[in-house]
Scaffold this active site. Structure first.
Site, PDB file in Angstrom:
ATOM      1  CB  CYS A  75      -0.952  -0.163   0.964  1.00  0.00           C
ATOM      2  SG  CYS A  75      -2.023   1.348   1.751  1.00  0.00           S
ATOM      3  CB  CYS A 209      -5.361   4.348  -5.322  1.00  0.00           C
ATOM      4  SG  CYS A 209      -4.192   2.611  -5.677  1.00  0.00           S
TER       5      CYS A 209
HETATM    6  N1  LIG Z   1      -6.382  -1.923  -1.884  1.00  0.00           N
HETATM    7  C1  LIG Z   1      -5.173  -2.611  -2.166  1.00  0.00           C
HETATM    8  C2  LIG Z   1      -4.428  -2.433  -1.308  1.00  0.00           C
HETATM    9  C3  LIG Z   1      -3.926  -0.874  -0.840  1.00  0.00           C
HETATM   10  C4  LIG Z   1      -3.427   0.489  -1.677  1.00  0.00           C
HETATM   11  C5  LIG Z   1      -3.685   1.854  -1.499  1.00  0.00           C
HETATM   12  N2  LIG Z   1      -3.953   1.982  -0.709  1.00  0.00           N
HETATM   13  C6  LIG Z   1      -2.076   2.150  -1.766  1.00  0.00           C
HETATM   14  O1  LIG Z   1      -1.878   3.749  -1.538  1.00  0.00           O
HETATM   15  O2  LIG Z   1      -1.036   1.660  -2.957  1.00  0.00           O
HETATM   16  C7  LIG Z   1      -5.057  -3.850  -2.492  1.00  0.00           C
HETATM   17  O3  LIG Z   1      -6.204  -4.835  -1.987  1.00  0.00           O
HETATM   18  O4  LIG Z   1      -4.359  -4.090  -3.006  1.00  0.00           O
END
Ligand SMILES: N[C@H](CCC[C@H](N)C(=O)O)C(=O)O
Length: 271
Positions: A75, A209
């Site tokens: 993340c 993200c």
């Molecule tokens: N929901 C994403 C993880 C968080 C990614 C995102 N919040 C970031 O800032 O990279 C997954 O299941 O791969």
């Protein structure tokens, strides 16, 4: 339940509940959902467990838990928050910080002079695969470019309204083509910038993200829309994130993180 302290952090509106832990015991999905619930719980897109480091020289380890209780590999926004929290606890206002994650150790650079909360992360290499087409059974099939930023992403450049994103995002994120699920990026590449909206695996629509921004820039380089070593602004609903794909294939992400509030939880919210 034993009372525990938590620290709410956000990176461009992608928000997390930080909890220090000694061991990476599994967090039951029901607990994650209850804590992340924005009315009955603390509220957040996920939980960041801060654990003792496993690599020599690292200042900590981050385990991510999505709001639905699933455990992703990586993340980006969360890592900026975790590193800023650890740096402030350890009294580091500026300089390099190595942090362990489930997708390997990540070299970070902290600039928290005057509390500015800027974190740069070497997110490592991003793998881009060949385009795929998904027929969702209701009109024109969708073309996506898969990319691996430690966690899985698929990027489309097809124009998508908010209604399209709300309809297509969850169906692609849980499509049988992706046994572990995937994050879904809707990108518009412009000169020196990308407008991006992400439907996140295990969370839904988020304001930002970090891994998705890295994956989207890597796909832009593959498609000849972005140059290697070109620093681009990825414009997310929560704000811009600076991403560069280095000539060694590593994505370098630079952006803010912010402490929102801290608290102590004495009982679990209703699940
Ligand atoms: N929901 C994403 C993880 C968080 C990614 C995102 N919040 C970031 O800032 O990279 C997954 O299941 O791969």
């Amino acid at each position: 339940m034993e009372a525990f302290a938590f620290h709410k952090y956000e990176g461009l509106g992608n928000d997390f509940i930080i909890v220090e832990a000694d061991r990476d015991d599994a967090v039951p999905a029901a607990v994650a959902k209850a804590l992340c619930d924005r009315r009955f719980g603390i509220g957040g897109d996920g939980i960041l467990l801060l654990l003792p480091p496993t690599s020599s020289g690292a200042r900590g380890r981050m385990r991510v838990i999505n709001a639905d209780g699933s455990v992703p590999e990586m993340c980006g926004n969360g890592l900026r928050c975790a590193v800023l929290y650890a740096a402030r606890v350890q009294g580091v206002a500026e300089g390099e910080i190595l942090f362990d994650t489930d997708a390997g150790k990540k070299p970070c650079l902290i600039d928290d002079r005057d509390g500015r909360g800027l974190v740069t992360v070497d997110m490592g290499p991003i793998r881009v695969d060949d385009d795929i087409t998904l027929d969702l059974g209701d009109g024109e099939p969708w073309t996506f470019t898969p990319a691996d930023a430690g966690n899985p992403h698929v990027i489309t450049t097809r124009a998508a309204s908010r209604a399209d994103i709300d309809a297509v995002g969850p169906r692609v994120a849980t499509h049988s083509r992706f046994p572990a699920g995937t994050n879904v990026e809707f990108a518009v590449y412009r000169k020196g910038a990308v407008d991006l909206v992400v439907w996140e695996r295990g969370v839904g629509l988020t304001l930002a993200c970090g891994t998705g921004a890295c994956a989207t820039v890597a796909v832009g380089v593959r498609k000849g829309l972005i140059s290697v070593n070109e620093e681009v602004a990825v414009n997310l609903p929560g704000g811009p994130l600076s991403i560069k794909l280095r000539d060694d294939g590593h994505a370098i992400m630079r952006g803010p993180a912010r402490h929102v509030f801290s608290g102590t939880l004495t009982e679990l919210p209703p699940g």
